[in-house]
Write an enzyme that holds these catalytic residues in place. Sequence first.
Site, short mmCIF file in Angstrom:
data_model
loop_
_atom_site.label_atom_id
_atom_site.label_comp_id
_atom_site.label_asym_id
_atom_site.label_seq_id
_atom_site.Cartn_x
_atom_site.Cartn_y
_atom_site.Cartn_z
N GLU A 279 0.70 -1.09 -0.10
CA GLU A 279 -0.05 0.00 0.01
C GLU A 279 1.01 1.33 0.15
O GLU A 279 0.96 2.05 0.79
CB GLU A 279 -0.73 0.09 1.29
CG GLU A 279 -0.36 -0.66 2.53
CD GLU A 279 -1.38 -0.49 3.57
OE1 GLU A 279 -2.35 -0.98 3.41
OE2 GLU A 279 -1.00 -0.51 4.71
N PRO A 280 1.51 1.56 -1.17
CA PRO A 280 2.49 2.68 -1.21
C PRO A 280 1.64 4.01 -1.35
O PRO A 280 0.58 4.06 -1.84
CB PRO A 280 3.08 2.39 -2.29
CG PRO A 280 2.34 1.67 -3.40
CD PRO A 280 1.80 0.55 -2.44
N GLY A 281 1.99 4.83 -0.70
CA GLY A 281 1.46 6.23 -0.59
C GLY A 281 2.71 7.26 -0.92
O GLY A 281 2.51 8.12 -2.25
N ARG A 282 3.51 7.62 -0.17
CA ARG A 282 4.71 8.54 -0.08
C ARG A 282 5.15 8.20 -1.61
O ARG A 282 5.56 9.28 -2.40
CB ARG A 282 5.48 8.42 1.04
CG ARG A 282 6.59 9.39 0.95
CD ARG A 282 7.90 9.03 1.92
NE ARG A 282 7.06 8.73 3.33
CZ ARG A 282 7.22 9.51 4.32
NH1 ARG A 282 7.61 11.04 4.18
NH2 ARG A 282 6.63 9.16 5.41
N ARG A 319 6.30 19.33 7.89
CA ARG A 319 7.32 18.17 8.19
C ARG A 319 8.68 18.55 8.82
O ARG A 319 9.38 17.89 9.47
CB ARG A 319 7.41 17.26 6.89
CG ARG A 319 6.13 16.52 6.56
CD ARG A 319 6.43 15.57 5.50
NE ARG A 319 7.26 14.24 5.88
CZ ARG A 319 8.57 14.18 5.81
NH1 ARG A 319 9.08 14.74 5.04
NH2 ARG A 319 9.04 13.18 6.32
N TYR A 323 9.36 16.43 11.88
CA TYR A 323 10.42 15.43 11.95
C TYR A 323 12.03 16.00 11.64
O TYR A 323 12.71 15.25 11.29
CB TYR A 323 10.02 14.49 10.69
CG TYR A 323 8.64 13.95 10.80
CD1 TYR A 323 8.11 13.29 11.99
CD2 TYR A 323 7.70 14.13 9.66
CE1 TYR A 323 6.96 12.80 12.06
CE2 TYR A 323 6.29 13.34 9.58
CZ TYR A 323 6.18 12.81 10.77
OH TYR A 323 4.70 12.40 10.74
N CYS A 349 3.83 32.83 13.15
CA CYS A 349 4.17 33.43 14.30
C CYS A 349 4.95 32.23 15.35
O CYS A 349 4.31 32.11 16.36
CB CYS A 349 3.14 34.14 15.16
SG CYS A 349 2.96 35.61 14.03
N GLU A 350 5.89 31.53 14.92
CA GLU A 350 6.62 30.46 15.51
C GLU A 350 7.98 30.40 15.07
O GLU A 350 8.36 30.63 13.91
CB GLU A 350 5.87 29.00 15.19
CG GLU A 350 4.53 28.90 15.51
CD GLU A 350 4.25 28.79 17.21
OE1 GLU A 350 5.36 28.26 17.68
OE2 GLU A 350 3.10 28.83 17.56
N TYR A 379 2.15 14.23 2.28
CA TYR A 379 2.10 14.82 3.49
C TYR A 379 2.13 16.22 3.82
O TYR A 379 2.49 16.83 4.99
CB TYR A 379 2.88 14.01 4.65
CG TYR A 379 2.65 12.34 4.50
CD1 TYR A 379 1.49 12.05 5.21
CD2 TYR A 379 3.42 11.73 4.09
CE1 TYR A 379 1.33 10.54 5.06
CE2 TYR A 379 3.19 10.34 3.81
CZ TYR A 379 2.19 9.78 4.57
OH TYR A 379 1.76 8.52 4.25
#
Length: 421
Positions: A279-282, A319, A323, A349-350, A379
């Site tokens: 089930e590939p997605g990325r 991401r 990560y 504002c971070e 993602y």
Amino acid sequence: MTVQYNQYGELTMQDTNLKLLAQSFGTPTIVYDEKQIRTQMRRYHEAFRKSDVDYELSYASKAFTCIQMVKLANEENFDLDVVSMGELYTALEAGFDPKRIHFHGNNKTRDEIQYALDYDIGYFVIDALDEVDLIDSYASQKVDVLLRVNPGVEAHTHEFIQTGQEKSKFGLSIKYGLAEKAVSQIQKSKYLNLKGIHFHIGSQIEDTKGMIETAKIVLTWLKEENIAIELLNLGGGFSVKYTENDQSFNIEKGIPEIIESIKSTCHTLEYPLPKLSVEPGRSIVAEAGITLYEVGTIKEIPSVNKYVSIDGGMSDHIRTSLYDAKYQALLVNRNDKVDETVTIAGKLCESGDIIIHEAQCPSTIQRGDYIAILTTGAYHYSMASNYNQMQKPAVYFVQNGKAREVIKRQSLRQLIINDIK
């Protein structure tokens, strides 16, 4: 790489000029190479066909989903994995056959289970002991299920995207007897049919070792416990190339290696070879997508750092913050020499709103330029938020020099559509 510079030094994708696209439709905008998406799907089909096994392929819609993406998956003969009522609703609205939809998730709600049952989806992937009784109590006819097992295998990847180790929230442990207990519950249930077993050890997996090891563990367990299955779902998590230091999973080499190992293990164990699934997605969409931004403020702190700010940020590119993911940037509107290290920052504002900490860019970069962040097809839109009331970006598919809009840019009105005045 899905993008290249033309003779005028402007970045293109499938003969589409990305500067003109950004000028015409605004930024931030996510752009996909439709041909590359289809090519990736066909590579998986070809690898399985050459291995001469019964198989099915599923697209993990969590990576990126919209009506046009679902239609594309259908055209390329991929089933669909969903993990929420919203993903299932999107698939149904796209006209996707419910019998080819598989419902995943570690905490399916009662409403989600009932909704999936109402549309008679292909199967559920059971992820917890109480889910067995819960699905059985809502069912009124036979329902196929897969059991997600936890094999106790740690993938060599970021700890937040490991899913096969014993402490993971996903799956039921083989080692501690939870998987065996779930099988017993399913066999005693009124409506559930154990169609197969599912495992997934993590994401950004570059080689075949972890999946081969896991398959051996699972097949040995099935043989020892005398559990018969029709389908073995190996999950996904195949790696993609975010930067020059990364390696994309070699589909043509890796899939046959995995399949041959499974064949050999089944032969040794004298266990019938089940139908195989991934089930590939990325790995389907990541490298096919880029995000276009316009450069705004450039702030240079002498002997410290140079910040190049763009008109998006962690609201459409989470991401890096989540990560510490690495990315590559290219200047869109001219092909100047890369001679400087800068920090590409978002506008939210971070302090942690960073796109690339050490980006290699031309020192000539200036306000009004456009930049492309590569490998943002997975993602990014899926994780996009309205933090700081930022509007979610538009999404385009390009092919043969033509761009088609598949998701409109979120309007200001849509930001408050659910607010009570």
